[in-house]
Motif scaffolding. Structure first.
Motif, mmCIF file in Angstrom:
data_model
loop_
_atom_site.group_PDB
_atom_site.id
_atom_site.type_symbol
_atom_site.label_atom_id
_atom_site.label_comp_id
_atom_site.label_asym_id
_atom_site.label_seq_id
_atom_site.Cartn_x
_atom_site.Cartn_y
_atom_site.Cartn_z
ATOM 1 N N PRO A 20 0.838 -1.207 0.000
ATOM 2 C CA PRO A 20 0.000 0.000 0.000
ATOM 3 C C PRO A 20 0.872 1.256 0.000
ATOM 4 O O PRO A 20 1.850 1.330 0.731
ATOM 5 C CB PRO A 20 -0.785 -0.099 1.326
ATOM 6 C CG PRO A 20 -0.453 -1.416 1.923
ATOM 7 C CD PRO A 20 0.737 -1.990 1.229
ATOM 8 N N ARG A 50 -8.680 3.564 -12.362
ATOM 9 C CA ARG A 50 -7.729 2.478 -12.648
ATOM 10 C C ARG A 50 -6.658 2.977 -13.630
ATOM 11 O O ARG A 50 -5.475 2.700 -13.461
ATOM 12 C CB ARG A 50 -8.458 1.258 -13.208
ATOM 13 C CG ARG A 50 -7.510 0.090 -13.465
ATOM 14 C CD ARG A 50 -8.231 -1.216 -13.727
ATOM 15 N NE ARG A 50 -9.264 -1.042 -14.735
ATOM 16 C CZ ARG A 50 -10.542 -1.352 -14.552
ATOM 17 N NH1 ARG A 50 -10.947 -1.865 -13.421
ATOM 18 N NH2 ARG A 50 -11.414 -1.157 -15.508
ATOM 19 N N HIS A 53 -4.418 5.290 -11.669
ATOM 20 C CA HIS A 53 -3.534 4.537 -10.778
ATOM 21 C C HIS A 53 -2.374 3.950 -11.574
ATOM 22 O O HIS A 53 -1.215 4.050 -11.175
ATOM 23 C CB HIS A 53 -4.325 3.433 -10.056
ATOM 24 C CG HIS A 53 -3.479 2.618 -9.129
ATOM 25 N ND1 HIS A 53 -2.890 1.435 -9.533
ATOM 26 C CD2 HIS A 53 -3.073 2.829 -7.857
ATOM 27 C CE1 HIS A 53 -2.183 0.957 -8.517
ATOM 28 N NE2 HIS A 53 -2.275 1.775 -7.500
ATOM 29 N N GLU A 94 -5.192 4.740 -5.387
ATOM 30 C CA GLU A 94 -5.388 3.393 -4.838
ATOM 31 C C GLU A 94 -6.544 3.393 -3.828
ATOM 32 O O GLU A 94 -7.420 2.516 -3.869
ATOM 33 C CB GLU A 94 -4.079 2.971 -4.157
ATOM 34 C CG GLU A 94 -4.038 1.556 -3.657
ATOM 35 C CD GLU A 94 -2.699 1.278 -2.959
ATOM 36 O OE1 GLU A 94 -1.639 1.499 -3.580
ATOM 37 O OE2 GLU A 94 -2.727 0.859 -1.795
ATOM 38 N N ALA A 95 -6.550 4.424 -2.965
ATOM 39 C CA ALA A 95 -7.595 4.515 -1.942
ATOM 40 C C ALA A 95 -8.969 4.682 -2.589
ATOM 41 O O ALA A 95 -9.947 4.024 -2.194
ATOM 42 C CB ALA A 95 -7.309 5.685 -1.009
ATOM 43 N N LYS A 98 -10.295 1.556 -4.282
ATOM 44 C CA LYS A 98 -10.783 0.617 -3.286
ATOM 45 C C LYS A 98 -12.178 1.024 -2.810
ATOM 46 O O LYS A 98 -13.073 0.181 -2.727
ATOM 47 C CB LYS A 98 -9.809 0.615 -2.099
ATOM 48 C CG LYS A 98 -9.672 -0.716 -1.416
ATOM 49 C CD LYS A 98 -8.683 -0.569 -0.294
ATOM 50 C CE LYS A 98 -7.988 -1.880 0.011
ATOM 51 N NZ LYS A 98 -6.965 -1.698 1.048
ATOM 52 N N GLU A 99 -12.346 2.328 -2.522
ATOM 53 C CA GLU A 99 -13.658 2.823 -2.063
ATOM 54 C C GLU A 99 -14.746 2.533 -3.080
ATOM 55 O O GLU A 99 -15.875 2.229 -2.729
ATOM 56 C CB GLU A 99 -13.603 4.344 -1.868
ATOM 57 C CG GLU A 99 -13.064 4.792 -0.534
ATOM 58 C CD GLU A 99 -12.905 6.317 -0.470
ATOM 59 O OE1 GLU A 99 -12.333 6.776 0.521
ATOM 60 O OE2 GLU A 99 -13.336 7.035 -1.406
ATOM 61 N N GLU A 103 -10.734 -2.717 -9.001
ATOM 62 C CA GLU A 103 -9.455 -3.439 -8.895
ATOM 63 C C GLU A 103 -8.381 -2.669 -9.643
ATOM 64 O O GLU A 103 -8.653 -2.024 -10.651
ATOM 65 C CB GLU A 103 -9.589 -4.830 -9.551
ATOM 66 C CG GLU A 103 -10.557 -5.773 -8.861
ATOM 67 C CD GLU A 103 -10.040 -6.312 -7.544
ATOM 68 O OE1 GLU A 103 -8.804 -6.269 -7.327
ATOM 69 O OE2 GLU A 103 -10.868 -6.758 -6.722
ATOM 70 N N LYS A 104 -7.137 -2.801 -9.144
ATOM 71 C CA LYS A 104 -6.001 -2.217 -9.862
ATOM 72 C C LYS A 104 -5.851 -2.955 -11.197
ATOM 73 O O LYS A 104 -6.296 -4.096 -11.331
ATOM 74 C CB LYS A 104 -4.710 -2.456 -9.081
ATOM 75 C CG LYS A 104 -4.630 -1.787 -7.741
ATOM 76 C CD LYS A 104 -3.287 -2.178 -7.123
ATOM 77 C CE LYS A 104 -3.216 -1.835 -5.668
ATOM 78 N NZ LYS A 104 -1.923 -2.235 -5.077
#
Ligand SMILES: [Fe+2]
Ligand SMILES: [Fe+2]
Length: 207
Positions: A20, A50, A53, A94-95, A98-99, A103-104
């Motif tokens: 992370p 995505r 990221h 990333e955060a 996720k919220e 997916e990455k």
């Protein structure tokens, strides 16, 4: 290049891809309420975040690659603040991903290695080239982020706040690298960079 430099680089790469990310500044947009997005809107937000990221994974690769081969300490120092902020961008996207329940990208390792290679090669060409790469990359990224602000659902204010702050930061990074002595890149190089960015954005939208 010494073996411990390579081990350190390998370790950084693994952490970029699988640990992370950390942030000093708070994630932008936290003051906004969580709104329930429709299925289509949520899908679009996830796809945008995505891509962003993966863009930040690439930024890590670029900066880490340059640090590996940079000829002088001067460039390392001038890029240190920008690299730190890229780490924050990685954490923010990333955060949010996720919220949103996304997916990455599974293609992150592939694009990371590509960016690391480009970064290392530009470092070998010398500081002014290396900084020129940063100027052009950051400008292209800022343009992409601007276009994402047009595509992100208006009610997804949390994602929009992150993308806005990132866009502002990327322009600062470009300015810093330009002031550091970055040269203007030849047109074919700029076109090559823009093509590889297209490959990244069009694949990570789905994968
Ligand atoms: Fe960034
Ligand atoms: Fe940047």
């Amino acid at each position: 290049m010494q073996i411990d430099t390579l081990i350190e680089a390998f370790d950084k790469g693994l952490r970029t891809l699988w640990a992370p990310a950390q942030t000093v500044r708070p994630v932008p947009g936290q003051a906004f309420d969580d709104v329930v997005l429709g299925t289509e809107e949520r899908r679009e937000s996830i796809a945008m975040m995505r891509i962003n990221h993966c863009g930040e994974v690439c930024a890590q690769g670029l900066y880490q690659g340059q640090a590996l081969t940079a000829k002088t300490q001067r460039i390392k120092a001038s890029m240190a603040q920008s690299a730190l902020e890229e780490g924050e961008h990685l954490a923010w996207t990333e955060a949010r991903l996720k919220e949103l329940g996304g997916e990455k990208s599974i293609l992150n390792p592939f694009f990371f290695v590509g960016s690391l290679t480009v970064g290392a090669l530009s470092g070998l060409l010398g500081d002014r080239w290396s900084l020129g790469f940063v100027v052009e990359t950051e400008r292209q990224v800022a343009k992409h982020l601007q276009s994402h602000l047009n595509r992100l659902p208006p009610q997804d204010q949390k994602s929009r706040a992150i993308v806005s702050q990132m866009c502002e930061d990327e322009l600062t990074h470009a300015k810093r690298a330009l002031e550091g002595g970055g040269i203007a890149l030849p047109k074919p190089v700029k076109m090559g960079m823009s093509l590889s960015a297209k490959l990244m954005t069009s694949t990570t939208y789905w994968l």
